[in-house]
Design a protein around this motif. Structure first.
Motif, PDB file in Angstrom:
ATOM      1  N   ILE A  88     -64.092 -10.919  34.683  1.00  0.00           N
ATOM      2  CA  ILE A  88     -63.648 -11.997  35.435  1.00  0.00           C
ATOM      3  C   ILE A  88     -63.901 -11.427  36.969  1.00  0.00           C
ATOM      4  CG2 ILE A  88     -62.127 -12.969  33.849  1.00  0.00           C
ATOM      5  CD1 ILE A  88     -59.919 -11.787  35.622  1.00  0.00           C
ATOM      6  N   ASP A  89     -63.590 -12.353  37.906  1.00  0.00           N
ATOM      7  CA  ASP A  89     -64.019 -12.032  39.280  1.00  0.00           C
ATOM      8  C   ASP A  89     -62.824 -12.193  40.222  1.00  0.00           C
ATOM      9  OD1 ASP A  89     -67.135 -12.043  38.832  1.00  0.00           O
ATOM     10  OD2 ASP A  89     -66.501 -14.243  38.133  1.00  0.00           O
ATOM     11  N   GLY A  90     -61.581 -12.303  39.618  1.00  0.00           N
ATOM     12  CA  GLY A  90     -60.507 -12.168  40.352  1.00  0.00           C
ATOM     13  C   GLY A  90     -59.224 -12.965  39.945  1.00  0.00           C
ATOM     14  N   PHE A  91     -58.291 -13.050  40.623  1.00  0.00           N
ATOM     15  CA  PHE A  91     -57.078 -13.899  40.393  1.00  0.00           C
ATOM     16  C   PHE A  91     -56.531 -14.693  41.586  1.00  0.00           C
ATOM     17  CE2 PHE A  91     -56.976 -10.117  37.238  1.00  0.00           C
ATOM     18  CZ  PHE A  91     -56.735 -11.114  36.035  1.00  0.00           C
ATOM     19  N   ARG A  92     -56.028 -15.786  40.946  1.00  0.00           N
ATOM     20  CA  ARG A  92     -54.967 -16.346  41.735  1.00  0.00           C
ATOM     21  C   ARG A  92     -53.549 -15.953  41.234  1.00  0.00           C
ATOM     22  NH1 ARG A  92     -50.698 -20.096  40.379  1.00  0.00           N
ATOM     23  NH2 ARG A  92     -50.028 -21.199  42.155  1.00  0.00           N
ATOM     24  N   ILE A  93     -52.691 -15.479  42.034  1.00  0.00           N
ATOM     25  CA  ILE A  93     -51.582 -14.951  41.626  1.00  0.00           C
ATOM     26  C   ILE A  93     -50.245 -15.814  41.882  1.00  0.00           C
ATOM     27  CG2 ILE A  93     -50.361 -12.714  41.827  1.00  0.00           C
ATOM     28  CD1 ILE A  93     -52.848 -11.177  43.065  1.00  0.00           C
ATOM     29  N   ASP A  94     -49.476 -16.192  40.937  1.00  0.00           N
ATOM     30  CA  ASP A  94     -48.852 -17.149  41.014  1.00  0.00           C
ATOM     31  C   ASP A  94     -47.257 -16.796  41.462  1.00  0.00           C
ATOM     32  OD1 ASP A  94     -47.676 -20.099  40.026  1.00  0.00           O
ATOM     33  OD2 ASP A  94     -46.444 -18.475  38.961  1.00  0.00           O
ATOM     34  N   ALA A  95     -46.661 -17.308  42.402  1.00  0.00           N
ATOM     35  CA  ALA A  95     -45.330 -17.073  42.815  1.00  0.00           C
ATOM     36  C   ALA A  95     -44.855 -15.741  42.845  1.00  0.00           C
ATOM     37  CB  ALA A  95     -44.383 -17.767  41.769  1.00  0.00           C
ATOM     38  N   ILE A  96     -45.944 -14.878  43.470  1.00  0.00           N
ATOM     39  CA  ILE A  96     -45.869 -13.367  43.434  1.00  0.00           C
ATOM     40  C   ILE A  96     -44.676 -12.840  44.463  1.00  0.00           C
ATOM     41  CG2 ILE A  96     -47.582 -12.839  45.197  1.00  0.00           C
ATOM     42  CD1 ILE A  96     -47.046 -10.924  41.876  1.00  0.00           C
ATOM     43  N   HIS A  97     -44.438 -13.692  45.412  1.00  0.00           N
ATOM     44  CA  HIS A  97     -43.419 -13.629  46.244  1.00  0.00           C
ATOM     45  C   HIS A  97     -42.029 -13.234  45.853  1.00  0.00           C
ATOM     46  CE1 HIS A  97     -43.528 -17.585  46.547  1.00  0.00           C
ATOM     47  NE2 HIS A  97     -42.612 -17.622  47.406  1.00  0.00           N
ATOM     48  N   PHE A  98     -41.815 -13.641  44.624  1.00  0.00           N
ATOM     49  CA  PHE A  98     -40.424 -13.499  44.038  1.00  0.00           C
ATOM     50  C   PHE A  98     -40.301 -12.479  43.361  1.00  0.00           C
ATOM     51  CE2 PHE A  98     -40.836 -18.541  44.066  1.00  0.00           C
ATOM     52  CZ  PHE A  98     -40.246 -18.713  45.126  1.00  0.00           C
ATOM     53  N   ILE A  99     -41.090 -11.674  43.089  1.00  0.00           N
ATOM     54  CA  ILE A  99     -40.887 -10.515  42.187  1.00  0.00           C
ATOM     55  C   ILE A  99     -39.900  -9.450  42.549  1.00  0.00           C
ATOM     56  CG2 ILE A  99     -43.454 -10.802  41.423  1.00  0.00           C
ATOM     57  CD1 ILE A  99     -44.064  -8.179  42.896  1.00  0.00           C
ATOM     58  N   SER A 100     -39.489  -9.279  43.908  1.00  0.00           N
ATOM     59  CA  SER A 100     -38.428  -8.384  43.935  1.00  0.00           C
ATOM     60  C   SER A 100     -37.284  -9.057  44.440  1.00  0.00           C
ATOM     61  CB  SER A 100     -39.262  -7.749  45.546  1.00  0.00           C
ATOM     62  OG  SER A 100     -38.154  -6.752  46.145  1.00  0.00           O
ATOM     63  N   LYS A 101     -36.221  -8.727  43.783  1.00  0.00           N
ATOM     64  CA  LYS A 101     -34.879  -9.244  43.645  1.00  0.00           C
ATOM     65  C   LYS A 101     -34.012  -8.380  44.625  1.00  0.00           C
ATOM     66  CE  LYS A 101     -36.550 -12.325  40.885  1.00  0.00           C
ATOM     67  NZ  LYS A 101     -37.667 -12.662  40.409  1.00  0.00           N
ATOM     68  N   PRO A 102     -33.069  -8.652  45.510  1.00  0.00           N
ATOM     69  CA  PRO A 102     -32.065  -7.794  46.192  1.00  0.00           C
ATOM     70  C   PRO A 102     -31.177  -6.942  45.061  1.00  0.00           C
ATOM     71  CG  PRO A 102     -31.341 -10.175  46.322  1.00  0.00           C
ATOM     72  CD  PRO A 102     -32.786 -10.123  45.662  1.00  0.00           C
ATOM     73  N   GLU A 103     -30.972  -5.811  45.451  1.00  0.00           N
ATOM     74  CA  GLU A 103     -30.079  -4.778  44.896  1.00  0.00           C
ATOM     75  C   GLU A 103     -28.749  -5.640  44.603  1.00  0.00           C
ATOM     76  OE1 GLU A 103     -29.045  -1.921  42.669  1.00  0.00           O
ATOM     77  OE2 GLU A 103     -30.662  -1.768  44.106  1.00  0.00           O
ATOM     78  N   GLY A 104     -28.288  -5.647  43.304  1.00  0.00           N
ATOM     79  CA  GLY A 104     -26.979  -6.267  43.088  1.00  0.00           C
ATOM     80  C   GLY A 104     -26.951  -7.946  42.734  1.00  0.00           C
ATOM     81  N   LEU A 105     -28.133  -8.512  43.037  1.00  0.00           N
ATOM     82  CA  LEU A 105     -28.075  -9.847  42.865  1.00  0.00           C
ATOM     83  C   LEU A 105     -26.922 -10.707  43.104  1.00  0.00           C
ATOM     84  CD1 LEU A 105     -29.728  -9.751  39.128  1.00  0.00           C
ATOM     85  CD2 LEU A 105     -30.908  -9.688  41.312  1.00  0.00           C
ATOM     86  N   PRO A 106     -26.673 -10.633  44.628  1.00  0.00           N
ATOM     87  CA  PRO A 106     -25.540 -11.126  45.264  1.00  0.00           C
ATOM     88  C   PRO A 106     -25.579 -12.744  45.020  1.00  0.00           C
ATOM     89  CG  PRO A 106     -27.019 -10.313  47.101  1.00  0.00           C
ATOM     90  CD  PRO A 106     -27.674  -9.825  45.643  1.00  0.00           C
ATOM     91  N   ASP A 107     -24.318 -13.336  45.431  1.00  0.00           N
ATOM     92  CA  ASP A 107     -24.354 -14.745  45.585  1.00  0.00           C
ATOM     93  C   ASP A 107     -25.007 -15.047  46.886  1.00  0.00           C
ATOM     94  OD1 ASP A 107     -22.747 -15.519  43.381  1.00  0.00           O
ATOM     95  OD2 ASP A 107     -20.844 -15.649  44.445  1.00  0.00           O
TER      96      ASP A 107
END
Length: 567
Positions: free
Chosen positions: A202-221
């Protein structure tokens, strides 16, 4: 920007055509589009002149979100065919000099993926593949989610798993648990599957919702009023650049591959940190600034402002993304896709000036700076559809939003928001492709998985191919023009008349000349004050009106008239 210094890349010069497989072409009569159906239409894509096909997910999936819930990244869902069918499609596309870009969905998997099944059983090595947390209990002794984050599909972003006896995070559907990218084994597994597909050619990727992959430490409210609750905490999270750079070095950097990342809430200034070798290695970003113009204060599913947007705002957004990126950046130019309303219904006039506004939008897409993305059906002017009842809808995001409004007491029933839903629902983009005026529009011999738009006898490919001056013929003309003129690919972009509320005018200047593009983005005549440039009929390269402008000087443009001049 000095356009002579821009590095040539095939993906900068390409025109991309996005295919939503379920709705493109059905070869076996089950009512669902498939890979063999796409292969049957490769000649159509070649005739249109596109260079790249972006294929929405066809992987193994329970189809809770139409394939964006993946249970097996290395297989093909039986509804779409087999891996042999996929290989045949790849070979046929490449035989026509059309490249193939796949969808990469790695913020989350399906809850039926083996990784999730192993993680919920706490099997060694998989315990932390997802976000698992203990919750509280309420006064009745019932489990309460670990924080107040909401889901894009409505309701809480947490679901309780009886097997593990913990809550798991899913910012989309409950059947789409979020991968925990803090776990090194997750990042390694993702890189392995990316390389597996790249090795298949294949010749590449469209990358879905990738800006969501890093969640903050502790997952605060969350404490803000953004919807869904919490999005401001995990969008562009704390380790996003580390994760993306690592993925790039393990995968894309070793191939001649195109990458375009879906990233809402990205500004031009932020984009520089993601794009090119000076950033995280991505080639392009799908930003959402112009997608937010008609959203209400609380977001997409807030009916307060829907349909209300200003041309001056659109011009300034587009100016920034075409003129303010650094030399290492490149823009992905789009107005619609599988997640958005039909562009002629949203940004044009799908009634009185249907052809004129659809071709104006084509002019904008194909003469702006950046790689143009055409979504299936845009080239024939497909429009939004009618959705009489909530039962007619398929999109879980739309249905979840309606249910949230009812539960919050803001509406009593669907009828109160039907007009808004018919404007905004993602189902508009997913109605089957309209190939001809026969039963089921030539899409299938069976019962279509989603109702057809009722206007298919008037708007279809067969009619567009036969009709002189059709929307499709105009798209082909512009695709050829862009391919022939470097200035329309690499040329500098300069916005003219930024405060004009009808005209969108700009120049594209390259080493061999300058083009002036003037778009009357309105249903009323408009005067272009361009006395300092030659806008006589003799300088017109193309126009979406068959007759030359009425004004001999080319100053007065008719409703939705689009003119490209060579200066």
């Amino acid at each position: 920007m000095d356009n002579t210094a821009v590095d040539r890349e095939w993906w900068k010069e390409a025109v991309v055509y996005q295919i939503y497989p379920r709705s493109f072409n059905d070869s076996d009569g089950d009512g669902i589009g498939d890979l063999q159906g796409i292969t049957e239409r490769v000649e159509y894509l070649d005739d249109l002149g596109v260079d790249v096909v972006w294929l929405c997910p066809v992987y193994g999936s329970p189809m809770a979100d139409n394939g964006y819930d993946i249970s097996d990244y290395r297989s093909i869902h039986p509804e779409f065919g087999s891996i042999e069918d996929w290989e045949e499609l790849l070979a046929e596309l490449h035989a026509h000099d059309i490249r193939l870009v796949m969808d990469l969905v790695v913020n989350h998997t399906s809850d039926e993926h083996e990784w999730f099944q192993q993680s919920r059983r706490r099997e060694a090595g998989y315990e932390n593949y997802y976000y698992w947390r203990d919750g509280d209990v309420n006064e009745n002794g019932d489990p309460v989610p670990p924080n107040n984050w909401g889901s894009f599909m409505g309701g809480s972003a947490w679901s309780y798993d009886e097997v593990r006896e913990q809550w798991y995070l899913h910012i989309f559907d409950e059947k789409q648990p979020d991968l925990n990218w803090r776990t090194p084994e997750v990042r390694e597994a993702v890189a392995d599957l990316v390389n597996w597909w790249l090795d298949k050619g294949i010749d590449g990727f469209r990358i879905d919702a990738i800006h969501f992959i890093s969640k903050p430490e502790g997952l605060p409210d969350a404490t803000g009023d953004r919807e869904p609750t919490g999005v401001e905490l995990y969008g562009h999270g704390p380790r996003i650049h580390e994760y993306l750079r690592e993925l790039h070095e393990r995968t894309f950097a070793n191939y001649d591959a195109m990458t375009v990342a879906e990233m809402a809430d990205t500004t031009v200034e932020m984009a520089d940190d993601y794009l090119g070798e000076s950033g995280d290695g991505l080639d392009m970003i799908f930003h959402f600034e112009h997608m937010y113009m008609d959203n209400g204060p609380r977001g997409r599913w807030d009916p307060e402002r829907w349909g209300d947007w200003e041309l001056t705002e659109l011009k300034e957004i587009m100016r920034r993304w075409q003129a303010d990126l650094t030399d290492d950046g490149w823009n992905a130019q789009y107005l619609g896709n599988h997640d958005q309303p039909r562009i002629v219904s949203r940004f044009g006039d799908d009634d009185e000036f249907h052809r004129e506004s659809a071709t104006l939008l084509a002019t904008f897409l194909l003469t702006s700076r950046g790689t143009p993305f055409i979504y299936q059906g845009e080239e024939i002017g497909m429009t939004n559809a009618e959705w009489p009842t909530i039962d007619d809808l398929d999109d879980p995001m739309t249905i979840g939003a309606i249910e949230d409004l009812i539960e919050a007491g803001e509406i009593e029933g669907y009828d109160e928001v039907r007009e808004f839903v018919e404007y905004m629902t993602r189902d508009n983009a997913r109605t089957p492709m309209q190939w001809d005026d026969s039963e089921n529009a030539g899409f299938t011999d069976g019962e279509p998985w989603l109702p057809l738009n009722g206007n298919y006898p008037a708007i279809n490919v067969e009619k567009a191919r036969a009709q002189q001056g059709s929307i499709r013929q105009y798209y082909r003309r512009l695709i050829d023009l862009r391919a022939a003129e470097d200035a329309l690919v690499y040329g500098d972009f300069e916005l003219l008349a930024p405060d004009h509320d009808q005209l969108f005018a700009y120049t594209r200047t390259g080493t061999e000349g300058t083009f002036l593009i003037v778009l009357n983005w309105s249903a009323e005549p408009a005067v272009f004050e361009g006395a300092s440039v030659d806008t006589t009929p003799e300088s017109i390269v193309t126009s979406n009106y068959e007759e030359s402008p009425r004004d001999p000087a080319g100053a007065t443009l008719r409703p939705y008239e689009a003119v490209v001049y060579r200066l």
